[in-house]
Design an enzyme around this catalytic site. Structure first.
Site, PDB file in Angstrom:
ATOM      1  N   HIS A   1     -53.314  15.061   5.429  1.00  0.00           N
ATOM      2  CA  HIS A   1     -52.868  13.691   5.694  1.00  0.00           C
ATOM      3  C   HIS A   1     -53.954  12.948   6.492  1.00  0.00           C
ATOM      4  CE1 HIS A   1     -48.937  15.049   4.389  1.00  0.00           C
ATOM      5  NE2 HIS A   1     -48.415  13.827   4.570  1.00  0.00           N
TER       6      HIS A   1
ATOM      7  N   GLU B   1      -8.888   1.380   5.612  1.00  0.00           N
ATOM      8  CA  GLU B   1      -9.396   0.880   4.327  1.00  0.00           C
ATOM      9  C   GLU B   1      -9.142  -0.626   4.234  1.00  0.00           C
ATOM     10  OE1 GLU B   1      -8.601   1.595  -0.465  1.00  0.00           O
ATOM     11  OE2 GLU B   1      -7.143   2.269   1.014  1.00  0.00           O
ATOM     12  N   HIS B   2      -7.931  -1.052   4.517  1.00  0.00           N
ATOM     13  CA  HIS B   2      -7.561  -2.467   4.521  1.00  0.00           C
ATOM     14  C   HIS B   2      -7.046  -2.848   5.902  1.00  0.00           C
ATOM     15  CE1 HIS B   2      -6.709  -0.928   0.375  1.00  0.00           C
ATOM     16  NE2 HIS B   2      -7.354  -2.016   0.016  1.00  0.00           N
TER      17      HIS B   2
ATOM     18  N   ASP C   1      -7.138  -7.020  -4.037  1.00  0.00           N
ATOM     19  CA  ASP C   1      -7.011  -5.987  -5.071  1.00  0.00           C
ATOM     20  C   ASP C   1      -7.302  -6.532  -6.457  1.00  0.00           C
ATOM     21  OD1 ASP C   1      -6.523  -3.749  -3.639  1.00  0.00           O
ATOM     22  OD2 ASP C   1      -4.373  -3.645  -4.035  1.00  0.00           O
TER      23      ASP C   1
ATOM     24  N   GLN D   1       0.825  -1.210   0.000  1.00  0.00           N
ATOM     25  CA  GLN D   1       0.000   0.000   0.000  1.00  0.00           C
ATOM     26  C   GLN D   1       0.854   1.252   0.000  1.00  0.00           C
ATOM     27  OE1 GLN D   1      -3.545   0.243  -0.236  1.00  0.00           O
ATOM     28  NE2 GLN D   1      -2.956  -1.792  -0.947  1.00  0.00           N
TER      29      GLN D   1
ATOM     30  N   HIS E   1       1.493   2.990  -3.345  1.00  0.00           N
ATOM     31  CA  HIS E   1       0.405   3.600  -4.119  1.00  0.00           C
ATOM     32  C   HIS E   1       0.682   5.063  -4.424  1.00  0.00           C
ATOM     33  CE1 HIS E   1      -2.880   0.981  -5.137  1.00  0.00           C
ATOM     34  NE2 HIS E   1      -2.828   0.390  -3.964  1.00  0.00           N
TER      35      HIS E   1
END
Length: 876
Positions: A862, A769-770, A803, A700, A703
């Protein structure tokens, strides 16, 4: 002047680099720009003397390789004449003095346009009188004007076949004659020698062939300077002394009283010769030397014009104090105690930032420089090393955005929450940056952190969005207002590709998705797994609940009709993102799927993405990237359909465009989720394998420079933790994207905890995230995960599988949004509709409740809608 040409493919290249480094410039001939020997040479301190001549460039993106060579410090890149055949416009952003061209004399008639593009013309000639006369005529044209930033355009005669026979080798007379018309001579390193060898030119004699003395005694005034260019004195040289200097690589001069003078031979104040230059009139020399001993001057001072001053003098003083400072003195403490120096540097930097008056600013700057030089001297870093780094930066042509790191961004602190602050020194196990350039994460002990410090570690690096939004807004508005015309202009501007259309419509041409068998099989297997998992998520039957007798409520799903899927790309190949977005959209039953991805430099889309687009049933492939692609899908253009929802990852500009279009009511578009930089959290115990843990962290960290990875170490011994840190450094150093990792890893951290309870508490608050569980019996802890995008359970479950091909989706919430968002799934592309059906009896049973609640809220209409029916039911 002579310019040696060194073939880096030759066995003798290393010796040649050393032998000819005394000359102002050398041409390095390499097979390709990324040749290992060339890259190694560009890491040396001599790189600013190198003209780099690759024999072949990447046809897809030669400019990127040229930029890389110039950014690495090469003085010039030498290109063949044909490189400019399509025009010089694409080179206009490169300073003229950084480019050279090789061509024949005949080619020059068609190359006069290069006079404003390159600074050096290397002309291929032979030793005939006609050829030399032609060179003279061309030189007169080239040398008419100076370069825009000062200096002359250089003309270099390169003799065809030089080094292959005496008939093609220019002699000293030819070199001298060319020098008289200011034309330099390119000589192969094969025909040069620092000694007198048969069949070779002596280096010193060849160098001096173009230097002409204007003195009756034939001597050459020679200015001697140190590595920083500070004058040490004035001496005289002769042809004999220069030849001897080149042979010995020492300062050797001519004394009018003693003859040949080997400087320092008797006193010990010798000189290592570093570089020899000729002045603009070719009648005087400059020797750059490293001075040993007490100095150059016979009065035992550094230079004949007095002692050094300024930074040079301060550097000398500190060098002396490092050796002779009294025991226990403040000066000795500065050299011995790195923490004290660090504290003083931080203190003086803060005082400089707060200084207002010119006097105070000068004072605080001097203080800061003093302590910075102390750190340099203490660690064996010379003032020249620092200057070399500054020179390296001045030679870069690629400009950085120039933002401050979030921790120090003053403007950000005025409007946003503070970035995570480092823990106190007592809580830090490993934070000090070492001179070895080791790639290492910051490290903390949970037990040493206060609650506030723990909270700050949960914060991500701050993303400055105001500037990005301001840049994105006119792009979005331009596409909204001008459609395809704006889209084509922006693709040409940002992607460097001129297209004649914006979309490719299905059915896609077979030639656009031609793949080798291994690639196709890999995509097919990933497709099958992802489709299987996402199909299982689909609830085909409606939910039916009778909430009370006669009242039936249902909930059923319908696909979002038109969806836009953003797949980052350009030079990258990202079929995995196309799979992760396209498959759930296809499973959900979306009637129109538009995939947007940037085109390659040749205007095509990578075949892997085209193949996936075909498999998922996409109707259009939009050939655009960035904010302009998002805007095209949000508002629609003449050729790109408007969509109802946009999904997919992207950089900060893509994310900003998604958010802008979502809040614009005229677009009527939704997005999948907010997005931030990629992130990962690993929880590891003593059963973890250091190499596996490190590989997951780096998967990661590569990235992007803004990615963050976290390791929670549960009861790890110091040896186990050190093994992980060693693996991080060693594996990262071998990665092609190591430069990215060098920036992202320092933003990342290790936190040591004593129990799984502490680990899971921090993980759930961080909401990664992971999340990877490198634990014994890892599966038993999944039940304790409350906040995460996706979980990878056990030593054999690398995040990479998620992934690409295991089946789960990799488009996940980042930046802590896992607390409230899910990753992309089949439901992302569905909307849910409810219905209810009441019988006469059911309405009678619920009617009074509805009427009373409507009365409470004051909504008479109503209440009445129920009342009119109740009267009929009850006969009232």
């Amino acid at each position: 002047m002579i310019v040696p040409s060194i073939d880096l493919a030759a066995d003798s290249y290393a010796e040649d680099l050393a032998a000819f480094s005394l000359l102002p410039n050398q041409i390095l001939v390499a097979p390709t720009p990324d040749d290992a020997r060339l890259q190694a040479a560009l890491k040396s301190q001599n790189k600013d003397a190198y003209w780099v001549q690759p024999l072949a460039f990447d046809p897809q993106d030669p400019l990127a390789q040229i930029h890389s060579l110039l950014d690495a410090g090469a003085d010039k890149v030498v290109l063949p004449h044909v490189a400019f055949a399509s025009g010089v416009e694409s080179f206009s952003h490169i300073p003229q003095e950084r480019l050279a061209v090789t061509l024949s004399v005949a080619d020059f008639d068609n190359a006069e346009r290069l006079l404003t593009t390159v600074s050096a013309f290397i002309l291929n000639v032979d030793t005939s009188a006609e050829s030399l006369e032609a060179v003279k005529n061309v030189a007169q044209v080239i040398q008419k004007g100076l370069l825009p930033r000062g200096g002359v355009k250089r003309v270099i005669a390169a003799f065809s076949g030089h080094g292959q026979g005496p008939s093609n080798t220019p002699g000293l007379l030819a070199i001298s004659e060319l020098g008289r018309i200011n034309v330099d001579t390119l000589l192969s390193s094969e025909i040069l020698s620092t000694d007198h060898q048969d069949g070779k030119l002596n280096l010193g004699e060849a160098f001096m062939a173009t230097v002409i003395s204007d003195r009756p005694d034939g001597l050459f005034p020679t200015v001697v300077v140190d590595e920083q260019g500070i004058s040490l004195g004035l001496v005289y040289s002769s042809l004999e002394s220069v030849v001897e200097s080149f042979r010995t690589r020492k300062g050797v001069y001519f004394s009018r009283s003693r003859g040949l003078w080997h400087k320092g031979a008797s006193s010990g104040s010798t000189q290592d010769l570093i570089k020899v230059h000729v002045d603009c009139d070719s009648d005087a020399l400059q020797f750059t030397v490293h001075q040993h001993g007490t100095g150059f001057c016979h009065n035992n001072i550094r230079g004949c014009f007095g002692p050094s001053s300024g930074l040079a003098h301060l550097n000398q003083t500190l060098q002396s104090r490092k050796i002779s400072a009294p025991a226990g003195s403040y000066t000795q403490r500065l050299f011995k105690d790195s923490n004290l120096v660090q504290s003083k540097i931080m203190e003086e930097a803060e005082e400089l930032c707060e200084a207002k008056t010119p006097e105070d600013i000068a004072w605080e700057t001097a203080d800061l420089i003093y302590f910075a030089l102390v750190k340099c001297v203490a660690n064996g870093v010379s003032l020249r090393d620092v200057e070399q780094q500054l020179e390296n930066r001045s030679r870069k042509i690629t400009r950085r955005p120039g933002h401050a790191k979030p921790k120090w961004d003053v403007s950000a602190k005025e409007t946003a929450a503070p970035a995570p602050a480092p823990a106190p020194a007592t809580a830090v196990a490993t934070t000090e940056k070492s001179k070895s350039d080791r790639i290492i994460m910051k490290s903390y002990k949970m037990s040493a952190l206060s609650a506030d410090q723990q909270r700050k570690l949960l914060l991500r690096p701050i993303i400055q969005s105001d500037d990005i939004m301001a840049r994105v807004k006119p792009i979005v508005e331009g596409v909204r207002d001008r459609g395809d015309a704006a889209l084509l202009e922006l693709t040409a501007k940002f992607d460097g590709v001129k297209l004649d259309r914006t979309v490719i419509s299905a059915p896609f041409p077979p030639e656009s998705m031609v793949l080798d068998d291994r690639t196709r099989m890999a995509i097919d297997q990933a497709y099958d797994n992802i489709q299987k998992f996402h199909t299982a998520q689909l609830q085909e039957k409606a939910l039916v609940v009778e909430t009370m007798p006669g009242v039936v409520c249902t909930r059923f799903s319908r696909p979002i009709e038109r969806v836009g899927l953003y797949v980052p790309g350009g030079t990258a190949v990202l079929p995995s993102t196309a799979l992760m977005l396209g498959i759930p959209a296809s499973v959900a039953g979306c009637s129109e799927i538009v995939i947007a991805t940037p085109p390659r430099k040749d205007g095509s889309i990578v075949p892997e993405v085209m193949y996936v687009a075909h498999k998922v049933g996409a109707s259009k492939v939009l050939m655009a990237g960035g904010a302009q692609a998002v805007a095209a899908m949000a508002y629609g253009t003449e050729s790109c359909p408007k969509v109802d929802k946009i999904c997919g990852p992207g950089n900060q500009y893509v994310t900003a465009a998604k958010m802008l279009t979502q809040i614009d009511s005229s677009s009527l578009v939704s997005i999948d989720m907010p997005a931030g930089p990629s992130e990962l959290l690993v929880i590891a115990d003593m059963t973890s394998v250091p190499a596996y843990v490190a590989s997951d962290l780096l998967s990661q960290a590569e990235h992007g420079t803004d990615s963050q990875v976290v390791l929670i170490a549960v009861g790890l011994t110091a040896e186990h933790l050190a093994a992980i840190e060693d693996e991080v450094h060693e594996q990262a150093s071998r990665l092609p994207r190591v430069d990215i990792v060098r920036e992202s890893i320092p933003k990342s951290f290790i936190i040591e905890v004593s129990s799984m309870e502490e680990a899971m508490k921090f993980s759930n608050e961080y909401a990664p995230e992971h999340l990877i569980l490198h634990l014994e019996q890892a599966e038993q802890y999944v039940a304790q995960v409350n906040n995460a995008g996706s979980v990878f359970v056990g030593h054999w479950s690398p995040e990479s599988c998620g992934d690409y091909a295991s089946g789960t989706n990799h488009t996940l919430p980042t930046y802590g949004y896992a607390r409230m968002y899910s990753g992309v799934n089949t439901d992302t592309f569905l909307k849910h509709i409810t219905s209810q059906q009441l019988t006469r009896e059911g309405l009678d049973a619920i009617g009074d409740t509805v009427m009373r609640l409507a009365e409470i809220e004051g909504l008479e209409a109503h209440r009445n809608a129920v009342a009119v029916r109740i009267r009929d039911i009850r006969g009232q």
